[in-house]
Design a protein around this motif. Structure first.
Motif, PDB file in Angstrom:
ATOM      1  N   ASN A 133      29.987 -43.280   3.018  1.00  0.00           N
ATOM      2  CA  ASN A 133      29.956 -43.658   4.423  1.00  0.00           C
ATOM      3  C   ASN A 133      30.044 -42.397   5.282  1.00  0.00           C
ATOM      4  O   ASN A 133      30.259 -41.293   4.783  1.00  0.00           O
ATOM      5  CB  ASN A 133      31.094 -44.638   4.738  1.00  0.00           C
ATOM      6  CG  ASN A 133      32.456 -44.088   4.345  1.00  0.00           C
ATOM      7  OD1 ASN A 133      32.876 -43.036   4.825  1.00  0.00           O
ATOM      8  ND2 ASN A 133      33.165 -44.804   3.462  1.00  0.00           N
ATOM      9  N   ASP A 134      29.886 -42.578   6.586  1.00  0.00           N
ATOM     10  CA  ASP A 134      29.837 -41.419   7.490  1.00  0.00           C
ATOM     11  C   ASP A 134      31.140 -40.632   7.505  1.00  0.00           C
ATOM     12  O   ASP A 134      31.134 -39.401   7.661  1.00  0.00           O
ATOM     13  CB  ASP A 134      29.490 -41.884   8.910  1.00  0.00           C
ATOM     14  CG  ASP A 134      28.014 -42.224   9.064  1.00  0.00           C
ATOM     15  OD1 ASP A 134      27.277 -42.084   8.065  1.00  0.00           O
ATOM     16  OD2 ASP A 134      27.593 -42.627  10.163  1.00  0.00           O
ATOM     17  N   SER A 194      19.930 -41.251  -1.726  1.00  0.00           N
ATOM     18  CA  SER A 194      20.521 -39.936  -1.523  1.00  0.00           C
ATOM     19  C   SER A 194      20.728 -39.231  -2.848  1.00  0.00           C
ATOM     20  O   SER A 194      21.088 -39.844  -3.848  1.00  0.00           O
ATOM     21  CB  SER A 194      21.867 -40.070  -0.810  1.00  0.00           C
ATOM     22  OG  SER A 194      21.724 -40.790   0.380  1.00  0.00           O
ATOM     23  N   SER A 218      18.232 -36.661   8.067  1.00  0.00           N
ATOM     24  CA  SER A 218      18.385 -37.956   7.415  1.00  0.00           C
ATOM     25  C   SER A 218      18.030 -37.875   5.940  1.00  0.00           C
ATOM     26  O   SER A 218      17.337 -36.954   5.498  1.00  0.00           O
ATOM     27  CB  SER A 218      17.482 -38.994   8.093  1.00  0.00           C
ATOM     28  OG  SER A 218      17.770 -39.118   9.469  1.00  0.00           O
ATOM     29  N   THR A 219      18.498 -38.848   5.187  1.00  0.00           N
ATOM     30  CA  THR A 219      18.091 -38.976   3.792  1.00  0.00           C
ATOM     31  C   THR A 219      16.581 -39.175   3.726  1.00  0.00           C
ATOM     32  O   THR A 219      16.024 -40.000   4.443  1.00  0.00           O
ATOM     33  CB  THR A 219      18.795 -40.176   3.144  1.00  0.00           C
ATOM     34  OG1 THR A 219      20.201 -39.941   3.152  1.00  0.00           O
ATOM     35  CG2 THR A 219      18.313 -40.392   1.724  1.00  0.00           C
ATOM     36  N   ASN A 245      21.450 -41.495  14.712  1.00  0.00           N
ATOM     37  CA  ASN A 245      22.839 -41.203  14.373  1.00  0.00           C
ATOM     38  C   ASN A 245      22.971 -39.828  13.731  1.00  0.00           C
ATOM     39  O   ASN A 245      23.893 -39.067  14.045  1.00  0.00           O
ATOM     40  CB  ASN A 245      23.377 -42.282  13.430  1.00  0.00           C
ATOM     41  CG  ASN A 245      24.806 -42.042  13.009  1.00  0.00           C
ATOM     42  OD1 ASN A 245      25.705 -41.840  13.837  1.00  0.00           O
ATOM     43  ND2 ASN A 245      25.058 -42.032  11.705  1.00  0.00           N
ATOM     44  N   ASN A 246      22.047 -39.494  12.827  1.00  0.00           N
ATOM     45  CA  ASN A 246      22.065 -38.173  12.201  1.00  0.00           C
ATOM     46  C   ASN A 246      21.907 -37.071  13.235  1.00  0.00           C
ATOM     47  O   ASN A 246      22.581 -36.037  13.165  1.00  0.00           O
ATOM     48  CB  ASN A 246      20.952 -38.070  11.154  1.00  0.00           C
ATOM     49  CG  ASN A 246      21.410 -38.474   9.768  1.00  0.00           C
ATOM     50  OD1 ASN A 246      22.014 -37.690   9.051  1.00  0.00           O
ATOM     51  ND2 ASN A 246      21.129 -39.713   9.403  1.00  0.00           N
ATOM     52  N   ASP A 261      23.230 -41.044   6.654  1.00  0.00           N
ATOM     53  CA  ASP A 261      22.782 -42.365   6.207  1.00  0.00           C
ATOM     54  C   ASP A 261      22.810 -42.393   4.683  1.00  0.00           C
ATOM     55  O   ASP A 261      21.981 -43.021   4.036  1.00  0.00           O
ATOM     56  CB  ASP A 261      21.382 -42.673   6.730  1.00  0.00           C
ATOM     57  CG  ASP A 261      20.388 -41.554   6.411  1.00  0.00           C
ATOM     58  OD1 ASP A 261      20.820 -40.472   5.976  1.00  0.00           O
ATOM     59  OD2 ASP A 261      19.183 -41.757   6.635  1.00  0.00           O
ATOM     60  N   ASP A 262      23.778 -41.683   4.121  1.00  0.00           N
ATOM     61  CA  ASP A 262      23.891 -41.515   2.680  1.00  0.00           C
ATOM     62  C   ASP A 262      24.045 -42.873   1.993  1.00  0.00           C
ATOM     63  O   ASP A 262      24.764 -43.749   2.480  1.00  0.00           O
ATOM     64  CB  ASP A 262      25.107 -40.625   2.371  1.00  0.00           C
ATOM     65  CG  ASP A 262      25.136 -40.162   0.941  1.00  0.00           C
ATOM     66  OD1 ASP A 262      24.602 -39.088   0.664  1.00  0.00           O
ATOM     67  OD2 ASP A 262      25.700 -40.892   0.104  1.00  0.00           O
ATOM     68  N   THR A 263      23.343 -43.031   0.855  1.00  0.00           N
ATOM     69  CA  THR A 263      23.409 -44.303   0.140  1.00  0.00           C
ATOM     70  C   THR A 263      24.648 -44.435  -0.722  1.00  0.00           C
ATOM     71  O   THR A 263      24.961 -45.519  -1.221  1.00  0.00           O
ATOM     72  CB  THR A 263      22.166 -44.472  -0.757  1.00  0.00           C
ATOM     73  OG1 THR A 263      22.065 -43.348  -1.643  1.00  0.00           O
ATOM     74  CG2 THR A 263      20.899 -44.566   0.085  1.00  0.00           C
ATOM     75  N   SER A 268      19.418 -44.887  12.131  1.00  0.00           N
ATOM     76  CA  SER A 268      20.024 -43.914  11.229  1.00  0.00           C
ATOM     77  C   SER A 268      19.601 -42.500  11.595  1.00  0.00           C
ATOM     78  O   SER A 268      20.406 -41.566  11.540  1.00  0.00           O
ATOM     79  CB  SER A 268      19.637 -44.220   9.781  1.00  0.00           C
ATOM     80  OG  SER A 268      18.231 -44.162   9.619  1.00  0.00           O
TER      81      SER A 268
END
Length: 379
Positions: free
Chosen positions: A117-118, A86, A61-62, A159-160, A112-114, A156
């Motif tokens: 998107n995924d 990020s 994750s970030t 999800n990662n 979860d990049d700022t 998040s």
């Protein structure tokens, strides 16, 4: 008329375009300038040694400490994000020697990049790993970093982890190391209890551990980081699932195991926004009947916001559907150096296209915002 200031995310995207090297696109002579020399921070692996290199993909994750971990153990100077913003937007390799072996650590953006998107994150990771596979470079290990300081596994982070496991696939999961960080921020007993829950809960790390993955701790020291790297020296290199799916099976990104997860998440959000639009439309018609102009304007602004978000989701799906087929990367490269040069150029071109695509998406968001400010109607 008031002059509109360009949104900050547009300025960020333009700055990223300016930072991209132009030598690859401008070069007209052979060999390619990056073929035998340093390829820079956002490069393919330089001067690959298939038999000797330890190639490790670092995920998480970030804010989990990926870039910091790599800088600490390798002496590199990768950009480190502040707080939860990020910093890594493209895969970045770092090189160092450990016990006579060259180690290549590949920093990757989190899901979860700022800034992305995924779908965009999966696209750049998938392309990078696919080109590596075309060079004959298999992956020694995947190191997944997780903050033990988090008092719960947020959506998040989960999800990662799911995306990491999907990228690896069942056959490569034995080469996965799930690594906890930020131990200095928790009491030992608290950290150990959280670690136990992670290891024993199938939804978290339990399933991966049962299939051969291992767990290690990182204490933010060089010795600790080197111990994690040394643990991979005995691993047999593997082909990750996403590499096999994209290169050998010629699948679209949406058809890969990881792509299916991203597409399913997009569809769930689309259904949610569509349901909310249905409710808004009903409320809007009621406001029309009641001649409530203020409520009509409020509902219309909310409706336009949902439509913009749906448009963005359609762009994400389009990106998954239109990702390049990579069947041509199956061609052997050992006796075809010119093909290797073309692939270096292909990666540079992908980087430019990726940056331009990202900029166009951000411009679309800005246009939606300007139309709302001006009181216009999106087409």
């Amino acid at each position: 008329m008031q002059r509109l200031k360009p949104p900050s995310h547009i300025l960020i995207a333009l700055q990223k375009l300016k930072q991209l090297p132009t030598s690859s696109i401008m070069a007209t002579t052979w060999p390619h300038p990056h073929f035998s020399g340093s390829y820079g921070n956002h490069a393919l692996i330089e001067a690959p040694n298939v038999a000797r290199d330890i190639v490790i993909v670092v995920m998480g994750s970030t804010g989990a400490g990926k870039s910091s971990f790599i800088n600490l153990v390798s002496g590199s100077n990768l950009d480190v994000g502040e707080a939860l913003r990020s910093q890594t937007t493209l895969p970045q390799p770092a090189y160092f020697e450990l016990f006579g072996r060259r180690v290549v650590l590949i920093d990757t953006p989190g899901f979860d990049d700022t800034e992305r998107n995924d779908a965009e994150v999966l696209d750049v990771i998938g392309k990078y790993l696919s080109v590596l596979h075309s060079q004959g470079l298999d992956i020694t290990a995947v190191v997944y970093l997780h903050r033990i300081s988090d008092n719960r596994v947020a959506g998040s982070a989960l999800n990662n982890l799911r995306m990491c496991q999907a990228i690896c696939g069942d056959s490569a999961i034995k080469n996965l190391i799930v690594c906890t960080t930020m131990w200095e921020q928790v009491l030992p007993g608290v950290g150990e209890a959280r670690e136990k829950e992670l290891l024993e809960t199938e939804q978290f790390w339990g399933r991966a551990i049962q299939r051969g993955a291992r767990s290690l701790r990182h204490f933010r020291t060089r010795e600790s980081a080197e111990a994690i790297i040394r643990a991979t020296f005995g691993y047999d290199p593997v082909v990750l699932a996403i590499q096999h799916e994209l290169v050998e099976e010629g699948k679209l990104l949406m058809e890969t195991t990881a792509g299916v997860l991203v597409d399913a998440a997009i569809r769930r959000l689309q259904a949610k926004h569509q349901a909310q639009l249905t409710e808004i439309d009903a409320d809007y018609q009621k406001a029309v009947r009641q001649k409530d102009l203020a409520l009509q304007q409020e509902l219309d602004a909310t409706r336009q916001s949902h439509r913009v978000q749906l448009w963005q989701m359609e762009n994400q799906q389009r990106l998954l559907e239109e990702s390049l087929h990579l069947r041509e990367l199956q061609l052997p490269v050992a006796s075809r150096p010119h093909l290797r040069v073309h692939r270096y150029l292909a990666w540079d071109m992908w980087r430019y296209l990726d940056a331009v695509t990202h900029l166009l998406i951000l411009l679309g968001r800005a246009v939606g915002g300007v139309r709302r400010v001006a009181g216009g109607q999106p087409s």
